[in-house]
Design a protein around this motif. Structure first.
Motif, PDB file in Angstrom:
ATOM      1  N   LEU A  77      10.602  70.066  27.313  1.00  0.00           N
ATOM      2  CA  LEU A  77      10.958  68.645  27.442  1.00  0.00           C
ATOM      3  C   LEU A  77       9.909  67.756  26.780  1.00  0.00           C
ATOM      4  O   LEU A  77      10.238  66.782  26.100  1.00  0.00           O
ATOM      5  CB  LEU A  77      11.125  68.267  28.924  1.00  0.00           C
ATOM      6  CG  LEU A  77      12.345  68.893  29.609  1.00  0.00           C
ATOM      7  CD1 LEU A  77      12.312  68.632  31.104  1.00  0.00           C
ATOM      8  CD2 LEU A  77      13.641  68.375  28.998  1.00  0.00           C
ATOM      9  N   ALA A 101       7.999  68.743  24.338  1.00  0.00           N
ATOM     10  CA  ALA A 101       8.131  68.969  22.897  1.00  0.00           C
ATOM     11  C   ALA A 101       9.309  68.186  22.323  1.00  0.00           C
ATOM     12  O   ALA A 101       9.296  67.772  21.174  1.00  0.00           O
ATOM     13  CB  ALA A 101       8.305  70.462  22.625  1.00  0.00           C
ATOM     14  N   LEU A 102      10.330  67.971  23.137  1.00  0.00           N
ATOM     15  CA  LEU A 102      11.497  67.216  22.671  1.00  0.00           C
ATOM     16  C   LEU A 102      11.258  65.714  22.746  1.00  0.00           C
ATOM     17  O   LEU A 102      12.145  64.928  22.437  1.00  0.00           O
ATOM     18  CB  LEU A 102      12.737  67.579  23.501  1.00  0.00           C
ATOM     19  CG  LEU A 102      13.246  69.017  23.356  1.00  0.00           C
ATOM     20  CD1 LEU A 102      14.397  69.268  24.308  1.00  0.00           C
ATOM     21  CD2 LEU A 102      13.666  69.306  21.921  1.00  0.00           C
ATOM     22  N   GLY A 103      10.066  65.325  23.192  1.00  0.00           N
ATOM     23  CA  GLY A 103       9.714  63.903  23.141  1.00  0.00           C
ATOM     24  C   GLY A 103       9.747  63.176  24.468  1.00  0.00           C
ATOM     25  O   GLY A 103       9.626  61.957  24.498  1.00  0.00           O
TER      26      GLY A 103
END
Ligand SMILES: Nc1ncnc2c1ncn2[C@@H]1O[C@H](COP(=O)(O)OP(=O)(O)OP(=O)(O)O)[C@@H](O)[C@H]1O
Ligand SMILES: [Mg+2]
Lengths: 236, 371
Positions: free
Chosen positions: B278, B280-282
């Motif tokens: 999560l 890493a997904l921003g």
């Protein structure tokens, strides 16, 4: 080749060590990627491919060197979350979808960081599912999908905030060759149609061959760059 | 999918764990709410007694451990009558003993002449007559329990009394008890010349608060009981009940907090990789915190709802016991439920702080590598 276009990713002499300096994952890596380009990174296990992608995605900081994306050194950016959410789309070897959410819901996960309404998020997720040819599987959970299908959902998720750059770390590594080629096709289609810059790590020569350019790594450095055979063939 | 539904769906991933945690916390909340209802009802019953007979306020002996231990004398009544604003003082001696199936049968001893000021609304019969030592007025509940009607006789403290009237005052303890001649009660209680409470009727236009405050100032040994908050002055039992209530609330927050922390620590650590993804997904740190805290709060809101429901059932069951029925009827005020809700939210936040902090500090790169 795409020499005329601007450089969007500029990795300059980057060093990254782990275990208090005992492991040099990257040892002066330098790489430039132009807008809209499809670059494949290959190299033996442990040579630093994933580390390089993680640094470009701002998941970790380099020990030294610079990574300039769209003209800005990423570690100097004030809001790394916004950079990760909007500039970079990430696809991992494992799909990493949330098991309790459907395909359409998984695609919406990065969109919580935008001001889209629930309805807009849903519509966009369905569009993206259609783009990866999964429109009929919107309500399926990851456990009900095949490996290749999961990976296509993960690609749709990576695109959810329309990032200009897509980074894929062995997206076909866990798939058989047929499903792998299908995923590659989807990625290449997105790169061509949407003008997305695609950096893909792969062990598989047939996958790498689809790129505009192949970059070979060894021991934390880039040792060779060149147009892929396929790209060369296209030029002729 | 709205964010709140995402949070909810995370809780459903471990249905049994979520269910057991909700159940565990709800037991604490049940205790808090049920105790709140009972404390409030007990206070209400005591207040009903202090307000009995439509008096303006009542006076007891300051510092009594229990209302029934308050002892006043004729001198105290004289002190009150010295105030020109006071029209009348009715002295009452109360006794409590088992009569029939009611272990807390309240006996109010009063001079029949005072019954014109100390009003007990009659549903049948008449008031006590002056000078008749063996007459009794029963509360309607007591009449039902003893199966006694006007004209029949009942036995109280091994003496036989003739039922002359039946009243309904609305006060649980009085309606389950009886009104008898003061002299009779003084005799069998061996409390010659004593009262428990003095009920005061003031002249029209008197400011009761001001008068009551002045009396307390001029006579520190008297406690004037104007409203519920004064009850503690003559009944420390209620104060103790309040203290127990507070103690249990704090205990419930700590025990519940640890239960929630245990669950949330598990929920967070088994999803280490997911939190890294999560990030890493921003996802911002703030959103991760919101999600973990949200899961915890939602968990505890479910517990608060279940706990409140169980508390209602429990208190309804408890008052089926004659001993409890005699002196309270459960009153469900928002207070007790708000306290349950506050415990729930307190528990949720206490339990989620550490897990939320941990979830937000997982490094995305490490989490992705972590298999
Ligand atoms: N968090 C870490 N802690 C310690 N060592 C690490 C860490 N991350 C990477 N390394 C080490 O850094 C080196 C490069 O790792 P990296 O994952 O980048 O290689 P790779 O080229 O992606 O390999 P593969 O093809 O197996 O995925 C390896 O020796 C690895 O063990
Ligand atoms: Mg790797």
């Amino acid at each position: 080749m795409s020499d005329g276009r601007e450089i969007v990713i500029d990795v300059r002499n980057v060093v990254k060590t782990f275990d208090e300096g005992h492991t040099r994952a990257l040892d002066g890596a330098t790489l430039q990627v132009r807008r809209g380009e499809f670059v494949a990174i290959t190299g033996p296990s442990g040579c630093g491919k994933s580390t390089l992608l993680h640094l470009i995605a701002a998941l970790e900081r380099p020990d030294s060197g610079e990574i300039v994306v769209y003209g800005e050194e990423i570690t100097r950016r004030r809001d790394l979350s916004a950079y990760r959410a909007r500039t970079i789309g990430l696809v991992f070897q494992l799909h990493n979808l949330l098991p309790n959410l459907t395909a359409a819901e998984n695609i919406q996960v990065p969109m919580y960081e935008t001001d889209l309404s629930a309805g807009q998020r849903r519509r966009k997720a369905l569009e993206l599912l259609a783009l990866v040819d999964m429109a009929d599987k919107a309500r399926k959970r990851p456990a009900q999908l095949s490996g290749g299908e999961r990976q296509r959902v993960a690609i749709a998720r990576a695109l959810s905030n329309d990032p200009p750059i897509l980074l894929a770390d062995e997206p076909t590594g866990n798939l058989d060759s047929k499903a792998g080629l299908r995923v590659l096709e989807v990625l290449r289609g997105i790169q061509r149609q949407r003008g997305v810059t695609l950096v893909l790590v792969s062990h598989d020569p047939t996958i790498a061959a689809a790129a505009d350019r192949i970059v070979r790594m060894l021991d934390g450095r880039i040792i060779e760059e060149g147009a892929s055979a396929e790209a060369a063939a296209r030029v002729v | 999918m709205p964010f709140i539904l995402l949070i909810f769906s995370n809780l459903l991933r471990q249905k049994i764990r979520t269910g057991l945690t909700v159940l565990g916390i709800s037991i604490g909340i049940t205790t808090v709410v049920a105790l709140g209802v009972i404390t409030h009802s007990a206070r209400a019953s005591t207040e009903e007694i202090l307000r009995a007979g439509t008096s303006d306020f009542s006076v007891g002996r300051a510092g009594s451990a229990d209302l029934t231990f308050s002892t006043l004398t004729g001198d105290d009544a004289e002190k009150l009558l010295a105030y020109p604003q006071i029209e009348h003082v009715s002295g009452v001696l109360m006794a409590i003993s088992r009569v029939g199936s009611n272990p807390f049968f309240v006996q109010v001893g009063i001079d029949p002449a005072d019954l014109t000021y100390f009003e007990m609304p009659l549903v049948d019969g008449r008031k006590l007559a002056a000078g008749a030592g063996d007459e009794i007025m029963l509360g309607n509940e007591a009449a039902d329990n003893l199966d006694a009607a006007v004209g029949e006789s009942v036995e109280v403290r091994e003496q036989s009394f003739t039922v002359v009237g039946i009243y309904h005052s609305g006060a649980v303890m009085l309606d389950g008890g009886a009104v008898l001649p003061l002299a009779t009660v003084r005799e069998y209680e061996r409390k010659a010349g004593l009262y428990t409470l003095l009920y005061v009727r003031v002249r029209p236009g008197t400011d009761v608060e001001v008068l009551a405050a002045r009396i307390e100032e001029e006579h520190p040994d008297l406690a004037t009981l104007v409203d519920l908050s004064d009850v503690g002055e003559v009944d420390q039992g209620l104060e103790i009940l309040d203290a127990i209530n507070l103690g249990i609330t704090i205990l419930a927050i700590f025990i519940g907090g640890i239960a929630v922390m245990n669950t949330m620590v598990m929920a967070v650590f088994e999803r280490t990789r997911e939190f890294g993804i999560l990030r890493a997904l921003g996802w911002r740190t703030r959103r991760i915190l919101q999600m973990v805290l949200g899961e915890s709060i939602l968990l505890c809101l479910m517990a608060a709802a279940l706990g409140s429901l169980l508390a209602v059932i429990l208190t309804k069951l408890v008052v089926l016991l004659p001993a409890i029925q005699a002196f309270i009827s459960p009153e469900y005020t928002p207070d007790a439920f708000l306290r349950g809700l506050a415990v729930g939210i307190g528990v949720a936040i206490l339990g989620a702080l550490y897990p939320a902090y941990r979830a937000a500090s997982f490094s995305p790169a490490q989490a992705i590598r972590y298999e």
